[in-house]
Design an enzyme around this catalytic site. Structure first.
Site, PDB file in Angstrom:
ATOM      1  CE  LYS A  90      -2.429  -1.569   3.601  1.00 52.05           C
ATOM      2  NZ  LYS A  90      -2.031  -2.999   3.622  1.00 52.05           N
ATOM      3  CB  THR A  91       3.840   2.230   2.039  1.00 52.44           C
ATOM      4  OG1 THR A  91       3.120   1.922   3.232  1.00 52.44           O
ATOM      5  CG2 THR A  91       4.668   3.475   2.247  1.00 52.44           C
ATOM      6  CG  ASP A 122       0.569   2.806   6.792  1.00 52.21           C
ATOM      7  OD1 ASP A 122      -0.417   2.200   6.342  1.00 52.21           O
ATOM      8  OD2 ASP A 122       1.653   2.259   7.027  1.00 52.21           O
ATOM      9  CB  THR A 129      -4.679  -3.936   7.834  1.00 47.24           C
ATOM     10  OG1 THR A 129      -4.716  -3.278   9.107  1.00 47.24           O
ATOM     11  CG2 THR A 129      -3.277  -3.849   7.272  1.00 47.24           C
ATOM     12  NE  ARG A 180       6.494  -4.994   4.682  1.00 46.78           N
ATOM     13  CZ  ARG A 180       5.409  -4.372   5.143  1.00 46.78           C
ATOM     14  NH1 ARG A 180       4.620  -4.974   6.009  1.00 46.78           N
ATOM     15  NH2 ARG A 180       5.104  -3.157   4.741  1.00 46.78           N
TER      16      ARG A 180
END
Ligand code: ADE
Length: 344
Positions: A68-69, A113, A162, A222
């Site tokens: 997302k970032t 975030d 999330t 990730r």
């Protein structure tokens, strides 16, 4: 502890953050996977650019570790904008948000975030800023209280969460578009890994080796990139820089990661339900107490992936193992009733 797991989708140490930063795609065309989302974002960016407007406010939601970032940075870059990065918990007071807003230039991106953790008092400042690029500040108090209106430049808010369900509906409704990030396929993860190999100067990794890593990465870039760095180190120190499927197997077995990407905590959770509670159903708190673990940790970091791969069922009477989970663990499957199919 669970939060330091090799397979955690959460960001790790600051060093790891830095390593990940170097592997992020910079532009939309480098972004692998999420095809529908990438196409819709590209259209929104192109349309805004052709009108010389900031892009509409965007809400990104989906599990941790899916980018997302990264996507927010890519959007800002495609818009030729600067980006300010902050998070819901970091914006503790209204003034924190006001100063962030006032520093924004025309068309800049403000990325928040964990926006579901924005304090209610701060949320009040967000609404007029999102709608009219206006900030209402109350000065003085009691009878002397007055509201002063400040302006900020037209900007794009990109919120990431999330837990979209925890967002208040007034906040959610102020986003022009919402995008959901999906778990990546094994093939997409292998492509991401190939790109990472060239950025990390890993030359000897063959395709089957990268697929092995991808299969153990829980659909999450990730995790894939973290496993790649571990295998690279192992290959360097123990395998003479060879990078074959067998080297991947050895490196990840040493870390306790099995062929499906489960680690010792996952297996211990599954074995507790399987062996102690006859495959369930059993309440989460009971499992947590038996394992001497925190129920919230199990719910947030262990269960989502087990549910996703169909190893766990959440029934009205508690958690139960599925046949696939028992086969993986090599324990007999037991079901007490038809609970397995009555999911919440
Ligand atoms: N690295 C991490 N996520 C990525 C993605 N979606 N595309 C390309 N590289 C990535």
């Amino acid at each position: 502890m669970a939060t330091e797991r090799l397979l955690s989708p959460q960001p790790g140490t600051p060093d790891e953050d830095e390593a990940n930063y170097a592997l992020r795609p910079g532009r939309m065309e480098e972004y692998i996977g999420q095809r529908d989302l990438v196409e819709r974002v590209s259209i929104a960016v192109a349309a805004a650019r052709s009108r010389s407007d900031p892009m509409e406010h965007v809400l990104l939601h989906g599990p941790p570790g899916l980018g997302k970032t990264t996507l927010a940075h890519v959007i800002a870059r495609e818009m030729n904008s600067r980006i300010t990065v902050t998070s819901g918990p970091a914006l503790a007071r209204g003034t924190d948000l006001v100063s962030a807003l006032q520093r924004l230039g025309h068309g800049d991106v403000l990325f928040i975030d964990e926006i579901h953790r924005l304090p209610v008092a701060v949320e009040e400042f967000v609404y007029p800023a999102m709608e009219d690029f206006r900030i209402d500040v109350t000065v003085d108090s009691g009878l002397n209280a007055r509201t002063i209106q400040l302006r900020c430049k037209p900007f794009t808010l990109i919120g990431a969460t999330t837990r979209a369900g925890l967002l208040s509906s007034p906040l959610r409704s102020r986003f022009g578009q919402t995008f959901h990030l999906q778990y990546y396929t094994v093939a997409e993860l292998a492509t991401i890994l190939r790109r990472s190999c060239s950025l990390l100067n890993v030359r000897d990794a063959d395709e089957p080796a990268l697929l092995r890593i991808a299969e153990r990465s829980r659909g999450t870039p990730r995790i894939a990139n973290r496993l790649l760095r571990r295998v690279r180190d192992f290959s360097h120190v123990r395998a003479g820089n060879t990078f074959t499927p067998a080297v991947v197997d050895d490196a990840l077995a040493l870390e306790g990661v099995d062929p499906l990407g489960l680690d010792e905590l996952d297996r211990s959770y599954l074995r507790t339900i399987g062996n102690v509670y006859a495959c369930g159903p059993v309440g989460l708190e009971t499992v947590a107490a038996t394992m001497n673990e925190d129920a919230g940790t199990l719910e947030d970091v262990v269960e989502p992936y087990l549910l996703q791969i169909g190893f766990l069922a959440r029934t009205r009477r508690g958690r139960a193992l599925t046949r696939a989970a028992c086969e993986h663990l090599g324990i007999p499957f037991k079901t007490s009733d038809s609970d397995e199919s009555s999911l919440f």
